[in-house]
Design a protein around this motif. Structure first.
Motif, PDB file in Angstrom:
ATOM      1  N   GLY A 127      34.421  49.450  27.778  1.00  0.00           N
ATOM      2  CA  GLY A 127      33.944  48.329  28.569  1.00  0.00           C
ATOM      3  C   GLY A 127      34.980  47.249  28.784  1.00  0.00           C
ATOM      4  O   GLY A 127      34.638  46.095  29.048  1.00  0.00           O
ATOM      5  N   THR A 128      36.257  47.618  28.724  1.00  0.00           N
ATOM      6  CA  THR A 128      37.339  46.643  28.863  1.00  0.00           C
ATOM      7  C   THR A 128      37.295  45.933  30.211  1.00  0.00           C
ATOM      8  O   THR A 128      37.282  44.692  30.285  1.00  0.00           O
ATOM      9  CB  THR A 128      38.706  47.344  28.726  1.00  0.00           C
ATOM     10  N   THR A 129      37.301  46.700  31.289  1.00  0.00           N
ATOM     11  CA  THR A 129      37.306  46.128  32.636  1.00  0.00           C
ATOM     12  C   THR A 129      36.073  45.269  32.864  1.00  0.00           C
ATOM     13  O   THR A 129      36.147  44.183  33.466  1.00  0.00           O
ATOM     14  CB  THR A 129      37.374  47.262  33.681  1.00  0.00           C
ATOM     15  N   TRP A 130      34.955  45.737  32.381  1.00  0.00           N
ATOM     16  CA  TRP A 130      33.691  45.004  32.481  1.00  0.00           C
ATOM     17  C   TRP A 130      33.840  43.615  31.858  1.00  0.00           C
ATOM     18  O   TRP A 130      33.534  42.597  32.478  1.00  0.00           O
ATOM     19  CB  TRP A 130      32.620  45.818  31.767  1.00  0.00           C
ATOM     20  N   MET A 131      34.335  43.578  30.616  1.00  0.00           N
ATOM     21  CA  MET A 131      34.471  42.308  29.914  1.00  0.00           C
ATOM     22  C   MET A 131      35.546  41.429  30.541  1.00  0.00           C
ATOM     23  O   MET A 131      35.394  40.196  30.610  1.00  0.00           O
ATOM     24  CB  MET A 131      34.782  42.545  28.438  1.00  0.00           C
ATOM     25  N   GLN A 132      36.638  42.016  31.014  1.00  0.00           N
ATOM     26  CA  GLN A 132      37.669  41.207  31.681  1.00  0.00           C
ATOM     27  C   GLN A 132      37.076  40.442  32.860  1.00  0.00           C
ATOM     28  O   GLN A 132      37.349  39.251  33.045  1.00  0.00           O
ATOM     29  CB  GLN A 132      38.804  42.100  32.196  1.00  0.00           C
ATOM     30  N   GLU A 133      36.289  41.126  33.678  1.00  0.00           N
ATOM     31  CA  GLU A 133      35.706  40.483  34.853  1.00  0.00           C
ATOM     32  C   GLU A 133      34.722  39.389  34.452  1.00  0.00           C
ATOM     33  O   GLU A 133      34.715  38.294  35.028  1.00  0.00           O
ATOM     34  CB  GLU A 133      35.018  41.534  35.739  1.00  0.00           C
ATOM     35  N   ILE A 134      33.908  39.662  33.446  1.00  0.00           N
ATOM     36  CA  ILE A 134      32.946  38.668  32.970  1.00  0.00           C
ATOM     37  C   ILE A 134      33.670  37.419  32.474  1.00  0.00           C
ATOM     38  O   ILE A 134      33.330  36.288  32.845  1.00  0.00           O
ATOM     39  CB  ILE A 134      32.074  39.254  31.838  1.00  0.00           C
ATOM     40  N   VAL A 135      34.676  37.622  31.630  1.00  0.00           N
ATOM     41  CA  VAL A 135      35.397  36.487  31.047  1.00  0.00           C
ATOM     42  C   VAL A 135      36.141  35.703  32.126  1.00  0.00           C
ATOM     43  O   VAL A 135      36.143  34.458  32.116  1.00  0.00           O
ATOM     44  CB  VAL A 135      36.371  36.972  29.951  1.00  0.00           C
ATOM     45  N   TRP A 136      36.787  36.398  33.061  1.00  0.00           N
ATOM     46  CA  TRP A 136      37.505  35.695  34.122  1.00  0.00           C
ATOM     47  C   TRP A 136      36.543  34.806  34.908  1.00  0.00           C
ATOM     48  O   TRP A 136      36.859  33.644  35.224  1.00  0.00           O
ATOM     49  CB  TRP A 136      38.194  36.678  35.067  1.00  0.00           C
ATOM     50  N   LEU A 137      35.365  35.311  35.225  1.00  0.00           N
ATOM     51  CA  LEU A 137      34.394  34.536  35.993  1.00  0.00           C
ATOM     52  C   LEU A 137      33.865  33.347  35.200  1.00  0.00           C
ATOM     53  O   LEU A 137      33.675  32.253  35.747  1.00  0.00           O
ATOM     54  CB  LEU A 137      33.247  35.439  36.442  1.00  0.00           C
ATOM     55  N   ILE A 138      33.627  33.553  33.907  1.00  0.00           N
ATOM     56  CA  ILE A 138      33.178  32.439  33.061  1.00  0.00           C
ATOM     57  C   ILE A 138      34.227  31.327  33.058  1.00  0.00           C
ATOM     58  O   ILE A 138      33.890  30.140  33.137  1.00  0.00           O
ATOM     59  CB  ILE A 138      32.912  32.923  31.623  1.00  0.00           C
ATOM     60  N   CYS A 139      35.479  31.708  32.978  1.00  0.00           N
ATOM     61  CA  CYS A 139      36.558  30.726  32.894  1.00  0.00           C
ATOM     62  C   CYS A 139      36.943  30.132  34.245  1.00  0.00           C
ATOM     63  O   CYS A 139      37.753  29.197  34.310  1.00  0.00           O
ATOM     64  CB  CYS A 139      37.788  31.363  32.248  1.00  0.00           C
ATOM     65  N   HIS A 140      36.363  30.674  35.327  1.00  0.00           N
ATOM     66  CA  HIS A 140      36.678  30.174  36.671  1.00  0.00           C
ATOM     67  C   HIS A 140      35.403  29.816  37.437  1.00  0.00           C
ATOM     68  O   HIS A 140      35.279  30.079  38.637  1.00  0.00           O
ATOM     69  CB  HIS A 140      37.524  31.203  37.440  1.00  0.00           C
ATOM     70  N   ASN A 141      34.465  29.228  36.709  1.00  0.00           N
ATOM     71  CA  ASN A 141      33.251  28.656  37.313  1.00  0.00           C
ATOM     72  C   ASN A 141      32.470  29.639  38.185  1.00  0.00           C
ATOM     73  O   ASN A 141      31.926  29.253  39.231  1.00  0.00           O
ATOM     74  CB  ASN A 141      33.610  27.399  38.122  1.00  0.00           C
ATOM     75  N   ALA A 142      32.433  30.885  37.759  1.00  0.00           N
ATOM     76  CA  ALA A 142      31.648  31.918  38.455  1.00  0.00           C
ATOM     77  C   ALA A 142      32.036  32.039  39.932  1.00  0.00           C
ATOM     78  O   ALA A 142      31.175  32.263  40.795  1.00  0.00           O
ATOM     79  CB  ALA A 142      30.140  31.631  38.316  1.00  0.00           C
ATOM     80  N   ASP A 143      33.318  31.924  40.208  1.00  0.00           N
ATOM     81  CA  ASP A 143      33.794  32.002  41.594  1.00  0.00           C
ATOM     82  C   ASP A 143      33.909  33.468  42.018  1.00  0.00           C
ATOM     83  O   ASP A 143      34.986  34.084  41.951  1.00  0.00           O
ATOM     84  CB  ASP A 143      35.149  31.296  41.716  1.00  0.00           C
TER      85      ASP A 143
END
Length: 378
Positions: A127-143
């Motif tokens: 689930g690496t890619t899955w978590m990367q995308e989730i974390v990136w969105l959390i850190c970038h205001n769900a953009d």
């Protein structure tokens, strides 16, 4: 060989018409000679090995479309490593890996860690890619829209890779703007993470564990699609290798339990979750991750991230599914997709009754007393 002589080879929007075996061979030979010349020139100038590798990939391998040509010629097997290797790192840890990863092995130990860094760590196919995308969105205001504009491998580089095209790695992370958060992907045991995070406890780690039966099945298929890994062999053969830790990154139990132990001792520094927990209640996991990262999200932002990061959505999202990177990634998408099924419990379609009993016994023995419970189906 007429099916190759008369075929079309599609490379993004470019179509090479009626490419002959002679033309393909010329490209391969020319690229090899060019790469050799580049290596000699750069080494004479004292260039680091990782920068030599990155230069060759960016200016020789990618423009010549070698990976696509080799796949079309069905000779990618020639590039496969024969087996994994065990190497002792500079801090005396014995690491199971593939030859292609040796260039960066020790340099990563000295990678300079920042307090704002986030390391998304997993055993492969967890689930690496899955978590990367989730974390990136959390850190970038769900953009969501911004996430679709750039490949995930550009937004969240792979620490253990060199830079090549949109697939960013070690060099990009070295030169990342200091006022911008670095969210990086890692497949390394805790013992050989950069000293700044493993010893000095700088930055934060998000670890995703997945039940080892599903990991084994997914890793089996991944070996088939990528020629950067040794041949998987039959399912029975691969299960034996996996159970013995004779695969790249080594033993699942050692790898996972070390992160579990560290997360218990340093809960403010390591967030430990599971693929199965993400599958069961993604919005709850998004909220928990946001809290760990010190980010405040509105309910509608949480729901937007959860909706965007369903497996069905991710599988069709070209910014995360690697399909637009066929010319720089050693993947054969005719074999299987990078994101295959994403189901919990798919192992039941592969493990025999005897294999299940043997693996269950192994699991109970290796996990005894750890206090970590894994779900094998939901």
């Amino acid at each position: 060989m007429n099916d190759i002589d008369e075929s079309f080879i599609r490379i993004d929007s470019t179509v090479l018409r009626r490419t002959s075996i002679h033309d393909m061979s010329f490209i391969l030979i020319s690229s090899t000679l060019a790469a050799a010349a580049v290596v000699i020139l750069l080494k004479l100038h004292g260039t680091r090995n990782i920068d030599v590798t990155s230069f060759i990939l960016k200016y020789v391998i990618v423009p010549s479309k070698i990976f696509i040509i080799l796949t079309k010629l069905r000779v990618t097997e020639l590039l496969r490593p024969k087996s994994v290797v065990r190497v002792k790192t500079a801090n005396n840890f014995v690491f199971t890996t593939i030859p292609y990863n040796l260039t960066l092995s020790n340099r990563i130990l000295e990678f300079e860690v920042r307090d704002s860094d986030v390391f998304v760590v997993t055993y492969p196919k967890s689930g690496t890619t899955w978590m990367q995308e989730i974390v990136w969105l959390i850190c970038h205001n769900a953009d969501i829209e911004a996430s679709k504009q750039l490949a995930l491998s550009t937004r969240s580089p792979y620490l253990e890779s060199v830079d090549v095209g949109e697939h960013l790695g070690f060099q990009a992370l070295e030169n990342w703007p200091t006022d911008s958060i670095r969210i990086m992907k890692v497949h390394r045991p805790h013992e050989i993470l950069p000293h700044g995070v493993s010893v000095e406890k700088r930055g934060r780690i998000i670890y995703v564990a997945r039940n080892p039966k599903d990991v084994c099945v997914s890793y089996f298929h991944f070996h088939d699609m990528t020629f950067s890994l040794p041949k998987a062999g039959t399912w029975d053969e691969f299960l034996t290798k996996f159970s013995n830790g004779d695969v790249s990154v080594g033993d699942w139990f050692d790898f996972t339990l070390k992160y579990w132990k560290e997360s218990q001792e340093n809960p403010d520094k390591i967030y430990f979750t599971t693929y199965e927990a993400l599958s069961q209640d993604l919005p709850a996991q998004v909220r928990a991750l946001a809290k760990f990262l010190g980010k405040d999200l509105r309910d509608e932002q949480v729901e937007a991230i959860a909706s965007h990061c369903t497996f069905a959505s991710m599988k069709e999202n070209r910014s995360v599914n690697y399909e637009k990177m066929a010319d720089i990634a050693a993947f054969d998408f005719s074999k299987t997709k990078f994101m295959r099924k994403g189901r919990v419990g798919d192992w039941k379609n592969y493990f025999t009754v005897n294999q299940t009993a043997a693996f269950d016994e192994l699991f109970e023995r290796r996990m005894k007393g750890a206090g970590l419970n894994m779900q094998f189906e939901i």
